[in-house]
Design an enzyme around this catalytic site. Structure first.
Site, mmCIF file in Angstrom:
data_model
loop_
_atom_site.group_PDB
_atom_site.id
_atom_site.type_symbol
_atom_site.label_atom_id
_atom_site.label_comp_id
_atom_site.label_asym_id
_atom_site.label_seq_id
_atom_site.Cartn_x
_atom_site.Cartn_y
_atom_site.Cartn_z
ATOM 1 N N CYS A 48 24.207 -35.146 49.662
ATOM 2 C CA CYS A 48 24.302 -33.710 49.949
ATOM 3 C C CYS A 48 25.583 -33.378 50.718
ATOM 4 O O CYS A 48 26.670 -33.622 50.219
ATOM 5 C CB CYS A 48 23.052 -33.226 50.668
ATOM 6 N N HIS B 52 18.946 -34.642 46.729
ATOM 7 C CA HIS B 52 18.236 -35.338 47.800
ATOM 8 C C HIS B 52 17.398 -36.468 47.211
ATOM 9 O O HIS B 52 16.221 -36.270 46.872
ATOM 10 C CB HIS B 52 17.368 -34.355 48.586
ATOM 11 N N GLU C 23 16.053 -38.848 48.631
ATOM 12 C CA GLU C 23 14.926 -39.217 49.489
ATOM 13 C C GLU C 23 13.653 -38.420 49.197
ATOM 14 O O GLU C 23 12.566 -38.840 49.562
ATOM 15 C CB GLU C 23 15.325 -39.098 50.965
#
Lengths: 251, 195
Positions: free
Chosen positions: B77, B177, B179
């Site tokens: 990001c 993202h 994650e």
């Protein structure tokens, strides 16, 4: 292509999920962590956890719950309910929430939206708007839809975007619980005027209702609770149905 | 393995840490130059605004350190944007590992920021998408983007095609993202740890 999102909402009371009783294949359907992980595995694009008690005593329970969810769940999730300060938001984000949703506290003090957006970034601030049609106008309501305010919903949607909201979660109290479809006309009006995503909520009863909210309602995401919890509609089946009808979906 | 997550003033990194926990990886969250240099892998995450983040990195001299790292580095990001040459976000000079400028999305019809799950397509050499399909869905939230250029390793299309991933020598970057991008994101992180 950017897909439309399907979001189950889990109501939390004293750290437990309410309304999740039909999940016979789960060990404990009242456990928000297990239910959240189940949805994440079965097609949900995001999760919303709504603390419906939201008392100060429950705050610590909620923060701990958020931590447990964040450990288990690998999709974005939002936490809402009784959030009124920078400290509340900070505790929830630090515990692993990806976004927070604020509602009555933003109506009470709109400057809170600016402060939160500045401090944490717009991407993690959702403003939830509860709306009801009264005497020819859509008005913002607070406290779970019980209290009417003198604020017009369409105006408020514009204001929250200007103040830095990253998304709007629009719940129609007129359609909520009816299972007769989303408030497509109002959702479309707000979505067309906004440059931020609109999550539509309230009224989902059939798969077609979701098709309508993405086409007629121009929503970016559709949120529902009971139809998913009671397995009236399974998320993967819903997404396959919508994809076949030409709605971009993450399958 | 010894993983350093770079600590700076760009957003919270809880989701990144939990993603590593799920894989079973150990990590240190640090802005200590020596610890970062000694790590086997470095993760440079972030959610935030470019100029404020760069100012902090400069103050800690991390803007000098990061481009010289030799171990695999994964930036996500805002981390990815800070590794590019310049960002239009408050006219910020960045670290220049990737020779490309970050610009803002412009559209009269599509919403900005770009929020949600979008498909990415692997492009040329992409070590982090090994074992995945050529096209996969990942989760994005951003208003600024890196155009497609020679080090683009995955392309996403929103308003126009842009760089979803970059790869150059030991530097790997993702605009999305990883994650919180489900099993696909987990595999991308796993692939990075397996390098």
């Amino acid at each position: 292509m950017l897909t439309k999102r399907i979001i189950p909402c889990l109501d939390i009371k004293e750290g437990r999920t309410v309304k999740g009783t039909n999940f016979v294949d789960l060990r404990d359907a009242g456990d928000p962590v297990e239910l959240g992980a189940f949805y994440a595995e079965n097609g949900a694009d995001e999760l919303v956890f709504l603390d419906i008690t939201a008392t100060i005593d429950n705050r610590k329970t909620l923060v701990e719950l958020v931590r447990q969810v964040a450990r288990q769940v690998n999709i974005p999730f939002t936490v809402g309910g009784g959030i009124g300060s920078i400290e509340d938001v900070s505790a929830l984000l630090n515990a692993g929430a990806d976004k927070v949703s604020i509602n009555s506290s933003a109506v009470r003090r709109p400057g809170l939206i600016d402060e939160l957006a500045l401090q944490f970034g717009s991407q993690c601030i959702i403003v939830a708007i509860d709306t009801r049609f009264v005497e020819g106008v859509d008005w913002v309501h607070t406290h779970g839809g019980r209290n009417i305010t003198p604020i017009k919903t369409v105006e408020w949607a514009k204001e929250v975007e200007q103040r830095g909201a990253g998304e709007i979660l629009l719940t129609s109290m007129d359609t909520d619980g009816t299972k007769a479809g989303f408030a497509n006309k109002l959702t479309a009006e707000i979505s067309t005027n906004a440059s931020i995503p609109i999550i539509a909520s309230g009224g989902a009863g059939t798969m077609e209702d979701f098709y309508d909210v993405f086409t007629l309602g121009k929503a970016d995401a559709g949120l529902a609770a009971s139809i998913f919890h009671f397995k009236e509609i399974e998320i993967n089946a819903l997404k396959n149905y919508l994809a076949k009808k030409g709605i971009p979906m993450r399958i | 393995m010894n993983i350093a997550i770079i600590k700076y003033n760009a957003g919270n990194v809880a989701s990144v840490m939990y993603a590593l926990d799920r894989i079973g990886a150990k990590y240190t969250w640090t802005d200590d130059e020596k610890v970062i240099q000694a790590a086997d892998k470095v993760i440079f995450p972030g959610v935030g605004e470019a100029s404020t983040a760069m100012a902090y990195l400069k103050e800690k001299k991390l803007d000098q350190l990061i481009p010289t790292l030799k171990q695999p580095v994964l930036a996500t990001c805002i981390g990815m944007q800070l590794l590019c040459k310049h960002s239009e976000e408050n006219d910020t000079d960045c670290m220049g590992v990737f020779d490309v400028n970050i610009t803002r999305f412009q559209s009269n019809t599509l919403k900005i920021p770009h929020v949600g799950w979008n498909s990415i397509k692997s492009q040329g050499e992409n070590d982090l998408m090994k074992g995945l399909n050529e096209t996969e869905f990942v989760y994005f939230v951003h208003s600024f983007y890196a155009p497609v250029y020679q080090n683009t390793s995955a392309i996403c299309d929103y308003i126009q095609p842009f760089s979803a991933m970059l790869q150059k020598d030991n530097f790997f970057a993702a605009q999305f993202h990883a994650e919180i991008s489900g099993k696909v994101g987990q595999k991308i992180i796993q692939n990075f740890l397996d390098l």
